[in-house]
Design an enzyme around this catalytic site. Structure first.
Site, PDB file in Angstrom:
ATOM      1  CB  SER A  45       8.183  -1.878  10.187  1.00 15.26           C
ATOM      2  OG  SER A  45       9.093  -2.210  11.082  1.00 15.26           O
ATOM      3  CB  VAL A  46      11.347   1.254   7.633  1.00 15.05           C
ATOM      4  CG1 VAL A  46      10.864   2.395   7.237  1.00 15.05           C
ATOM      5  CG2 VAL A  46      12.608   1.759   9.428  1.00 15.05           C
TER       6      VAL A  46
ATOM      7  CG  ASP B 154      -1.563   0.795   1.712  1.00 17.47           C
ATOM      8  OD1 ASP B 154      -2.814   1.292   0.862  1.00 17.47           O
ATOM      9  OD2 ASP B 154      -1.641   2.115   1.882  1.00 17.47           O
TER      10      ASP B 154
ATOM     11  CG  ASN C 182       4.571  -5.972  11.856  1.00 16.54           C
ATOM     12  OD1 ASN C 182       4.906  -5.772  14.009  1.00 16.54           O
ATOM     13  ND2 ASN C 182       4.875  -5.066  12.016  1.00 16.54           N
TER      14      ASN C 182
ATOM     15  CG  HIS D   6      -4.563  10.199   0.224  1.00 17.14           C
ATOM     16  ND1 HIS D   6      -3.000  10.314   0.033  1.00 17.14           N
ATOM     17  CD2 HIS D   6      -4.751   9.812   1.341  1.00 17.14           C
ATOM     18  CE1 HIS D   6      -2.090   9.191   1.342  1.00 17.14           C
ATOM     19  NE2 HIS D   6      -3.816   9.155   1.831  1.00 17.14           N
TER      20      HIS D   6
ATOM     21  CG  LEU E   7       0.202  -1.873  14.576  1.00 13.16           C
ATOM     22  CD1 LEU E   7       1.724  -2.062  15.117  1.00 13.16           C
ATOM     23  CD2 LEU E   7      -0.643  -2.288  15.639  1.00 13.16           C
TER      24      LEU E   7
ATOM     25  CB  ILE F 249      -1.379  -2.062   5.023  1.00 12.53           C
ATOM     26  CG1 ILE F 249      -2.390  -0.644   5.748  1.00 12.53           C
ATOM     27  CG2 ILE F 249      -2.256  -2.762   4.508  1.00 12.53           C
ATOM     28  CD1 ILE F 249      -2.618   0.456   4.812  1.00 12.53           C
TER      29      ILE F 249
ATOM     30  NE  ARG G 106       9.063  -4.395  15.887  1.00 18.85           N
ATOM     31  CZ  ARG G 106       8.995  -3.176  16.806  1.00 18.85           C
ATOM     32  NH1 ARG G 106       8.097  -2.087  16.570  1.00 18.85           N
ATOM     33  NH2 ARG G 106       9.844  -2.580  17.854  1.00 18.85           N
TER      34      ARG G 106
END
Length: 276
Positions: free
Chosen positions: A232-233, A46, A241, A109, A191, A229, A237
């Protein structure tokens, strides 16, 4: 590899219930991060024109070499491009950056109610779908009155409404409306940007199930029927997820999380947000 469940949208297109978001992922990091997500097993990505990282998503998709029909790619029209002709031009720009022949899901959006352009924008979305350039069309951050107006003035019911949704902002009235009209609920900020992960209800459940607080919240989303969706980078993680399918929350625990609703947002109010 884990198989992510799919939900059937109102036009028969199947969307993975768990995807990977790239909001606030720096453009220079996007290709690497998305490649990691794809290697982990995510197949739904996404992005949005406003994130300025569509090109990085496209680079990762090409590098991964996965069959196109295994992927589900979403992007969003930014506010400044609303309007019939400008929407069609913006879509072409996004597709050029993504390097795709067709898109799986295109979203408006924000509704921008003060500008009053989302109906004309939606008509352009209908054309893109009719022309086979998009498999499913939807909206993001739309409230019930915005959706009702689309019902009254256009022909296609949105397949998805992507909204801020987490235990502190559960939006039960809007989710019920979605269910009544065949609109899938997709959760952004699932989250609450980490704000609820130290809450006693969540940490206690994490201990009970031997899972992280984030996994507990993401599993809750899945069990109440949301598409979710997480972003994280961090490689660990991203993997964590994705590990949501080897446990299930008891019904009482789902209800306990349901009692955490405070009606508090981490992002703008769609009724008053008119920026861009």
């Amino acid at each position: 590899m884990t198989t992510v469940p799919h939900l059937a949208l109102n036009n028969g297109v199947a969307i993975p219930q768990l995807g990977f978001g790239v909001f606030q992922v720096p453009a220079e990091d996007t290709a690497k991060v998305v490649r990691t997500a794809l290697e982990t097993g995510y197949r739904s990505i996404d992005t949005a024109a406003a994130y300025r990282n569509e090109a990085g998503v496209g680079e990762a998709l090409r590098a991964a070499g996965l069959p196109r029909d295994e992927l589900f790619i979403t992007t969003k029209l930014w506010n400044s491009d609303q309007g019939y002709d400008s929407t069609l031009r913006a879509f072409d720009t996004s597709m050029g950056k993504l390097g795709l022949d067709y898109l799986d899901l295109y979203l408006i959006h924000w509704p921008l109610p003060a500008r009053d352009t989302y109906v004309d924008t939606w008509r352009a979305f209908e054309k893109l779908q009719a022309d086979g350039r998009v498999r499913a069309i939807g909206v993001s951050n739309f409230q019930i009155p915005h959706l009702r107006r689309l019902f009254d003035e256009t022909d296609v019911v949105p397949a998805v409404n992507q909204i801020e949704l987490h235990p502190h902002l559960q939006q039960p009235e809007l989710r019920t409306f979605h269910a009544e009209h065949g609109i899938a609920t997709e959760a952004w900020s699932p989250l609450a940007q980490g704000a609820l992960l130290a809450e006693e209800t969540i940490t206690a459940l994490a201990s009970k199930y031997g899972k992280s607080p984030a996994q507990i919240v993401l599993r809750w989303h899945l069990q109440i029927g949301n598409v979710v969706i997480p972003k994280s980078v961090t490689t660990s993680r991203i993997a964590e997820n994705f590990e949501l399918f080897d446990f299930e929350l008891d019904a009482d625990d789902v209800l306990a999380i349901g009692e955490m609703d405070k009606g508090t947002r981490t992002g703008p109010d769609p009724d008053t947000f008119n920026v861009g």
